[in-house]
Write a protein that holds these residues in place. Structure first.
Motif, mmCIF file in Angstrom:
data_model
loop_
_atom_site.group_PDB
_atom_site.id
_atom_site.type_symbol
_atom_site.label_atom_id
_atom_site.label_comp_id
_atom_site.label_asym_id
_atom_site.label_seq_id
_atom_site.Cartn_x
_atom_site.Cartn_y
_atom_site.Cartn_z
ATOM 1 N N ASP A 47 -9.326 -20.319 -11.347
ATOM 2 C CA ASP A 47 -8.232 -20.252 -10.377
ATOM 3 C C ASP A 47 -8.327 -21.419 -9.402
ATOM 4 N N GLY A 48 -7.249 -21.713 -8.755
ATOM 5 C CA GLY A 48 -7.242 -22.736 -7.717
ATOM 6 C C GLY A 48 -7.648 -22.141 -6.381
ATOM 7 N N ALA A 49 -7.599 -22.963 -5.339
ATOM 8 C CA ALA A 49 -7.871 -22.488 -3.977
ATOM 9 C C ALA A 49 -7.165 -23.420 -3.005
ATOM 10 N N ASP A 50 -6.955 -22.916 -1.799
ATOM 11 C CA ASP A 50 -6.346 -23.740 -0.757
ATOM 12 C C ASP A 50 -7.400 -24.462 0.069
ATOM 13 N N SER A 60 -8.706 -32.685 -1.770
ATOM 14 C CA SER A 60 -8.203 -32.217 -0.470
ATOM 15 C C SER A 60 -8.670 -30.794 -0.172
ATOM 16 N N LYS A 61 -9.270 -30.105 -1.128
ATOM 17 C CA LYS A 61 -9.597 -28.683 -0.949
ATOM 18 C C LYS A 61 -10.934 -28.397 -0.254
ATOM 19 N N PRO A 62 -11.984 -29.190 -0.479
ATOM 20 C CA PRO A 62 -13.248 -28.889 0.219
ATOM 21 C C PRO A 62 -13.131 -29.141 1.724
ATOM 22 N N GLN A 108 -6.743 -35.691 -10.189
ATOM 23 C CA GLN A 108 -7.969 -34.955 -9.827
ATOM 24 C C GLN A 108 -7.870 -33.490 -10.243
ATOM 25 N N LYS A 109 -6.704 -32.892 -9.996
ATOM 26 C CA LYS A 109 -6.504 -31.492 -10.417
ATOM 27 C C LYS A 109 -6.694 -31.366 -11.921
ATOM 28 N N GLN A 110 -6.115 -32.317 -12.652
ATOM 29 C CA GLN A 110 -6.219 -32.263 -14.120
ATOM 30 C C GLN A 110 -7.671 -32.388 -14.575
ATOM 31 N N ILE A 158 -10.304 -19.998 0.935
ATOM 32 C CA ILE A 158 -9.010 -19.415 1.306
ATOM 33 C C ILE A 158 -8.093 -19.592 0.115
ATOM 34 N N LYS A 159 -7.454 -18.488 -0.280
ATOM 35 C CA LYS A 159 -6.487 -18.509 -1.369
ATOM 36 C C LYS A 159 -5.224 -17.781 -0.929
ATOM 37 N N GLY A 160 -4.177 -17.940 -1.733
ATOM 38 C CA GLY A 160 -2.951 -17.207 -1.456
ATOM 39 C C GLY A 160 -1.796 -18.079 -1.026
ATOM 40 N N GLY A 161 -2.010 -19.407 -1.042
ATOM 41 C CA GLY A 161 -0.907 -20.309 -0.718
ATOM 42 C C GLY A 161 0.298 -20.055 -1.613
ATOM 43 N N GLY A 162 0.014 -19.667 -2.850
ATOM 44 C CA GLY A 162 1.101 -19.368 -3.799
ATOM 45 C C GLY A 162 1.532 -17.916 -3.756
ATOM 46 N N GLY A 163 0.896 -17.131 -2.904
ATOM 47 C CA GLY A 163 1.322 -15.744 -2.718
ATOM 48 C C GLY A 163 0.737 -14.751 -3.706
ATOM 49 N N ALA A 164 -0.231 -15.180 -4.518
ATOM 50 C CA ALA A 164 -0.754 -14.292 -5.568
ATOM 51 C C ALA A 164 -2.106 -13.683 -5.204
ATOM 52 N N LEU A 165 -2.447 -13.688 -3.904
ATOM 53 C CA LEU A 165 -3.809 -13.323 -3.483
ATOM 54 C C LEU A 165 -4.244 -11.929 -3.902
ATOM 55 N N PHE A 166 -3.319 -10.952 -3.900
ATOM 56 C CA PHE A 166 -3.682 -9.562 -4.213
ATOM 57 C C PHE A 166 -4.257 -9.483 -5.620
ATOM 58 N N ARG A 167 -3.526 -10.001 -6.592
ATOM 59 C CA ARG A 167 -3.991 -9.920 -7.987
ATOM 60 C C ARG A 167 -5.152 -10.883 -8.224
ATOM 61 N N GLU A 168 -5.105 -12.028 -7.551
ATOM 62 C CA GLU A 168 -6.199 -12.995 -7.723
ATOM 63 C C GLU A 168 -7.523 -12.397 -7.253
ATOM 64 N N LYS A 169 -7.469 -11.641 -6.161
ATOM 65 C CA LYS A 169 -8.730 -11.087 -5.648
ATOM 66 C C LYS A 169 -9.235 -9.964 -6.544
ATOM 67 N N GLY A 196 -5.612 -17.893 -13.320
ATOM 68 C CA GLY A 196 -5.194 -18.017 -11.929
ATOM 69 C C GLY A 196 -3.756 -18.471 -11.791
ATOM 70 N N THR A 197 -3.387 -18.736 -10.553
ATOM 71 C CA THR A 197 -2.001 -19.081 -10.223
ATOM 72 C C THR A 197 -1.981 -20.387 -9.423
ATOM 73 N N GLY A 198 -0.948 -21.184 -9.647
ATOM 74 C CA GLY A 198 -0.796 -22.414 -8.875
ATOM 75 C C GLY A 198 -0.796 -23.635 -9.786
ATOM 76 N N SER A 199 -0.637 -24.802 -9.156
ATOM 77 C CA SER A 199 -0.478 -26.028 -9.957
ATOM 78 C C SER A 199 -1.761 -26.409 -10.686
ATOM 79 N N THR A 200 -2.924 -26.200 -10.052
ATOM 80 C CA THR A 200 -4.181 -26.586 -10.713
ATOM 81 C C THR A 200 -4.508 -25.605 -11.834
ATOM 82 N N ALA A 201 -4.316 -24.315 -11.561
ATOM 83 C CA ALA A 201 -4.545 -23.313 -12.609
ATOM 84 C C ALA A 201 -3.618 -23.574 -13.797
HETATM 85 O O1 5RP Z 1 -4.206 -19.132 -4.255
HETATM 86 C C1 5RP Z 1 -3.343 -19.631 -4.926
HETATM 87 C C2 5RP Z 1 -2.082 -18.926 -5.282
HETATM 88 O O2 5RP Z 1 -1.992 -17.691 -4.608
HETATM 89 C C3 5RP Z 1 -3.515 -20.995 -5.474
HETATM 90 O O3 5RP Z 1 -4.621 -20.984 -6.323
HETATM 91 C C4 5RP Z 1 -3.717 -21.959 -4.344
HETATM 92 O O4 5RP Z 1 -2.582 -21.889 -3.504
HETATM 93 C C5 5RP Z 1 -3.907 -23.383 -4.843
HETATM 94 O O5 5RP Z 1 -2.754 -23.830 -5.491
HETATM 95 P P1 5RP Z 1 -2.646 -25.301 -6.074
HETATM 96 O O6 5RP Z 1 -3.577 -25.377 -7.244
HETATM 97 O O7 5RP Z 1 -1.189 -25.413 -6.491
HETATM 98 O O8 5RP Z 1 -3.011 -26.262 -4.967
#
Ligand code: 5RP
Length: 228
Positions: free
Chosen positions: A85-88, A124-126, A7-9, A97-108, A28-33
């Protein structure tokens, strides 16, 4: 069981198709990005797509360089054409909500500078209401204890994010993150304003009025929601 990676792909490939020649792109940052970044690099190689990008984390920067995507520094750019970008979590009004990967400052910063932001994710995200995912709040170390005190006054359990070895997690800005377990955020706008009023808070994971399009992978395709 749902194949969340597939689904991410699917979501990532659909978003990467929105990238046009000559764009200045936020990665963006994370597995989906990461899936989207790989697909963008493939289009550059195989279709001759030309673009310049900024990276929202050191990890994404390293990936982009390894794939031959030309990078610029966000500090010298006033506007981006598109951020992917991805999202949590993402709600029906496209608050995230973002920042699960810790990149929220630059992502915002990238999201706020973008003409358009596309969020990609699996099914799983909605969510109906934000808050089940713990809200990341990035804090300058100088203000760690004073912000902790103010966050505790909000009444939700908070935890300082740590690395696998137990040391505090450090962001790309050498700051720390508190994860706040609100469980349910009924007024995201009011909470965002409260967090922004705390000296020492560098960023929080609430993305309000920033996401224009959500592309969510499904079992056999994607579901697309536009804000406007
Ligand atoms: O906000 C993020 C990183 O700061 C990611 O986009 C978010 O955690 C989703 O990651 P993933 O695509 O791996 O589920």
């Amino acid at each position: 069981m749902a194949d969340l990676e597939a689904q991410k792909q699917r979501a990532a490939l659909r978003a990467a198709a929105e990238v046009a020649d000559g764009m200045l792109l936020g990665l963006g940052t994370g597995s989906t990005a990461t899936y989207a970044i790989r697909e963008i690099a493939r289009r550059m190689r195989e279709e001759g797509l030309r673009l310049t990008a900024i990276a929202t984390s050191s990890a994404t920067g390293a990936l982009a360089v390894s794939l031959g995507i030309p990078l610029r520094s966000m500090g010298e750019i006033d506007q981006l054409d598109l951020v992917i970008d991805g999202a949590d979590e993402i709600d029906p009004a496209l608050r995230a909500i973002k920042g699960g990967g810790g990149a929220l400052f630059r992502e915002k910063i990238a999201a706020a500078a973008a003409v358009r932001m596309i969020v990609i994710g699996d099914s799983s995200k909605p969510v109906e209401t934000l808050g089940r995912f713990k809200l990341p709040v990035e804090v300058h170390p100088f203000a760690l204890r004073s912000v902790q005190h103010q966050l505790e006054a909000l009444g939700a359990p908070i935890a300082l994010r740590s690395r696998a070895d137990g040391a505090p997690f450090a962001t790309d800005q050498q700051a720390n993150i508190f994860d706040v377990a609100f469980d349910r955020i009924d007024d995201a706008g009011a909470l965002a304003r409260m967090l922004e009023a705390m000296p020492g808070v560098l960023a929080h994971g609430l993305f309000i009025d920033l996401v224009d399009t959500a592309i969510i992978g499904t079992e056999d395709g994607v579901s697309i929601t536009n804000r406007h």
